[in-house]
Design a protein around this motif. Structure first.
Motif, mmCIF file in Angstrom:
data_model
loop_
_atom_site.group_PDB
_atom_site.id
_atom_site.type_symbol
_atom_site.label_atom_id
_atom_site.label_comp_id
_atom_site.label_asym_id
_atom_site.label_seq_id
_atom_site.Cartn_x
_atom_site.Cartn_y
_atom_site.Cartn_z
ATOM 1 N N GLU A 85 0.829 -1.198 0.000
ATOM 2 C CA GLU A 85 0.000 0.000 0.000
ATOM 3 C C GLU A 85 0.863 1.247 0.000
ATOM 4 O OE1 GLU A 85 -3.701 1.567 2.664
ATOM 5 O OE2 GLU A 85 -3.627 -0.562 2.122
ATOM 6 N N ALA A 86 0.417 2.233 -0.759
ATOM 7 C CA ALA A 86 1.042 3.553 -0.789
ATOM 8 C C ALA A 86 0.036 4.547 -0.224
ATOM 9 C CB ALA A 86 1.418 3.945 -2.215
ATOM 10 N N MET A 87 0.536 5.557 0.498
ATOM 11 C CA MET A 87 -0.360 6.560 1.068
ATOM 12 C C MET A 87 0.103 7.953 0.677
ATOM 13 S SD MET A 87 0.639 6.500 5.066
ATOM 14 C CE MET A 87 2.177 7.173 5.654
ATOM 15 N N LEU A 88 -0.836 8.883 0.700
ATOM 16 C CA LEU A 88 -0.538 10.259 0.344
ATOM 17 C C LEU A 88 -0.121 11.027 1.590
ATOM 18 C CD1 LEU A 88 -0.515 12.266 -1.993
ATOM 19 C CD2 LEU A 88 -2.888 12.808 -1.454
ATOM 20 N N THR A 89 1.038 11.666 1.512
ATOM 21 C CA THR A 89 1.533 12.486 2.616
ATOM 22 C C THR A 89 1.697 13.914 2.111
ATOM 23 O OG1 THR A 89 3.871 12.178 2.084
ATOM 24 C CG2 THR A 89 2.829 10.498 3.492
ATOM 25 N N ALA A 90 2.119 14.796 2.977
ATOM 26 C CA ALA A 90 2.355 16.192 2.574
ATOM 27 C C ALA A 90 3.425 16.283 1.493
ATOM 28 C CB ALA A 90 2.754 17.018 3.790
ATOM 29 N N ASP A 91 4.313 15.291 1.433
ATOM 30 C CA ASP A 91 5.398 15.296 0.440
ATOM 31 C C ASP A 91 5.036 14.495 -0.814
ATOM 32 O OD1 ASP A 91 7.065 16.833 2.081
ATOM 33 O OD2 ASP A 91 7.692 15.036 3.175
ATOM 34 N N GLY A 92 3.826 14.002 -0.897
ATOM 35 C CA GLY A 92 3.425 13.208 -2.062
ATOM 36 C C GLY A 92 3.192 11.755 -1.672
ATOM 37 N N TRP A 93 3.143 10.891 -2.671
ATOM 38 C CA TRP A 93 2.879 9.473 -2.443
ATOM 39 C C TRP A 93 4.112 8.777 -1.898
ATOM 40 C CZ3 TRP A 93 -1.796 7.466 -2.343
ATOM 41 C CH2 TRP A 93 -2.829 8.157 -2.984
ATOM 42 N N THR A 94 3.903 7.952 -0.879
ATOM 43 C CA THR A 94 5.004 7.203 -0.283
ATOM 44 C C THR A 94 4.531 5.794 0.062
ATOM 45 O OG1 THR A 94 6.704 7.247 1.439
ATOM 46 C CG2 THR A 94 4.518 7.975 2.081
ATOM 47 N N PHE A 95 5.472 4.863 0.049
ATOM 48 C CA PHE A 95 5.169 3.490 0.426
ATOM 49 C C PHE A 95 4.726 3.465 1.886
ATOM 50 C CE2 PHE A 95 6.800 -0.361 2.525
ATOM 51 C CZ PHE A 95 5.985 -1.307 1.916
ATOM 52 N N SER A 96 3.693 2.689 2.180
ATOM 53 C CA SER A 96 3.181 2.579 3.539
ATOM 54 C C SER A 96 3.548 1.237 4.174
ATOM 55 C CB SER A 96 1.662 2.752 3.550
ATOM 56 O OG SER A 96 1.119 2.507 4.820
ATOM 57 N N HIS A 97 3.086 0.127 3.584
ATOM 58 C CA HIS A 97 3.336 -1.177 4.186
ATOM 59 C C HIS A 97 2.997 -2.309 3.232
ATOM 60 C CE1 HIS A 97 -0.943 -0.369 4.979
ATOM 61 N NE2 HIS A 97 -1.106 -1.671 4.934
ATOM 62 N N PHE A 98 3.532 -3.483 3.555
ATOM 63 C CA PHE A 98 3.152 -4.721 2.890
ATOM 64 C C PHE A 98 2.098 -5.392 3.765
ATOM 65 C CE2 PHE A 98 6.123 -4.793 -0.452
ATOM 66 C CZ PHE A 98 7.353 -4.369 0.017
ATOM 67 N N CYS A 99 1.261 -6.188 3.154
ATOM 68 C CA CYS A 99 0.308 -6.965 3.943
ATOM 69 C C CYS A 99 0.026 -8.284 3.233
ATOM 70 C CB CYS A 99 -0.984 -6.195 4.194
ATOM 71 S SG CYS A 99 -1.799 -5.561 2.728
ATOM 72 N N GLU A 100 -0.386 -9.229 4.032
ATOM 73 C CA GLU A 100 -0.839 -10.505 3.516
ATOM 74 C C GLU A 100 -1.918 -10.998 4.458
ATOM 75 O OE1 GLU A 100 2.262 -13.439 3.438
ATOM 76 O OE2 GLU A 100 3.214 -12.625 5.198
ATOM 77 N N GLY A 101 -2.515 -12.099 4.151
ATOM 78 C CA GLY A 101 -3.569 -12.612 5.015
ATOM 79 C C GLY A 101 -4.863 -12.788 4.258
ATOM 80 N N PRO A 102 -5.956 -12.979 5.010
ATOM 81 C CA PRO A 102 -7.214 -13.359 4.366
ATOM 82 C C PRO A 102 -7.795 -12.306 3.430
ATOM 83 C CG PRO A 102 -7.557 -12.915 6.700
ATOM 84 C CD PRO A 102 -6.075 -12.896 6.465
#
Length: 196
Positions: A85-102
């Motif tokens: 997932e990528a999220m929008l910050t004051a500096d633009g788009w940045t990587f947020s986290h990996f996820c897995e699961g159901p």
């Protein structure tokens, strides 16, 4: 009918690609999803905007949504191995986290079933944090900006597994049918003996 997937912002995709290619991008995050494969074999595939539903119990107007990021399904040679997932910050788009699961496998199942529906929709993800619930939001306006808007009464919501008790996973429901049910779940019942 085919789904009309809107492309993610290019900087959001670049941030995910950079995280996949950088060992320092993984600090503080679990290893990239998919223990069956190495990080180098993962590639972003389908991207979906992630919206959060706010104000579901507010009496002043309909619930609001806000864009919180873009989720990319990650594939390897065997299929979906996780998501980034990528999220929008004051500096633009940045990587947020990996996820897995159901929710990863459930998203794929919901998308496959949505492809078989008789009408075309724009797929999005809609999170209801108070219920620890994520739905595939099938928006009826296929040309709408994927970053904005609110669920229309005739839009479909497909709860992803695991869904809260009493709500069927992978069963498409109209917004005007499911949202009242969710609202009732979040509003505490009146106290016995309290005035109505």
């Amino acid at each position: 009918m085919p789904l009309r997937v809107q492309p993610a912002p290019a900087p959001a995709l670049r941030s995910v690609l950079a995280a996949l290619g950088s060992p320092t991008g993984l600090r503080g995050n679990p290893t990239p999803p998919g223990p069956r494969a190495g990080r180098d074999s993962l590639r972003p595939d389908l991207s979906l905007p992630v919206h959060v539903l706010d104000g579901i119990t507010a009496s002043a107007g309909p619930p609001r949504t806000r864009l919180t990021g873009w989720r990319f399904l990650l594939r390897d040679a065997h299929g979906a191995a996780g998501a980034a997932e990528a999220m929008l910050t004051a500096d633009g788009w940045t990587f947020s986290h990996f996820c897995e699961g159901p929710f990863v496998a459930s998203t794929e199942t919901a998308l496959r079933r949505a492809e078989a529906l008789p009408t075309t929709h724009q797929p999005r993800l809609l999170s209801v944090p108070e219920l620890y619930m994520v739905t595939l939001w099938l928006h009826g306006d296929t040309e709408a900006d994927a970053a904005g808007g609110a669920p229309a009464p005739a839009d479909l919501l497909v709860p992803l597994a695991p869904a809260p008790p009493g709500i069927a996973a992978h069963h498409p429901q109209r917004v005007d049918g499911l949202l009242p049910l969710l609202t009732r779940r979040l509003v505490p019942p009146p106290l016995l003996g309290a005035p109505a």
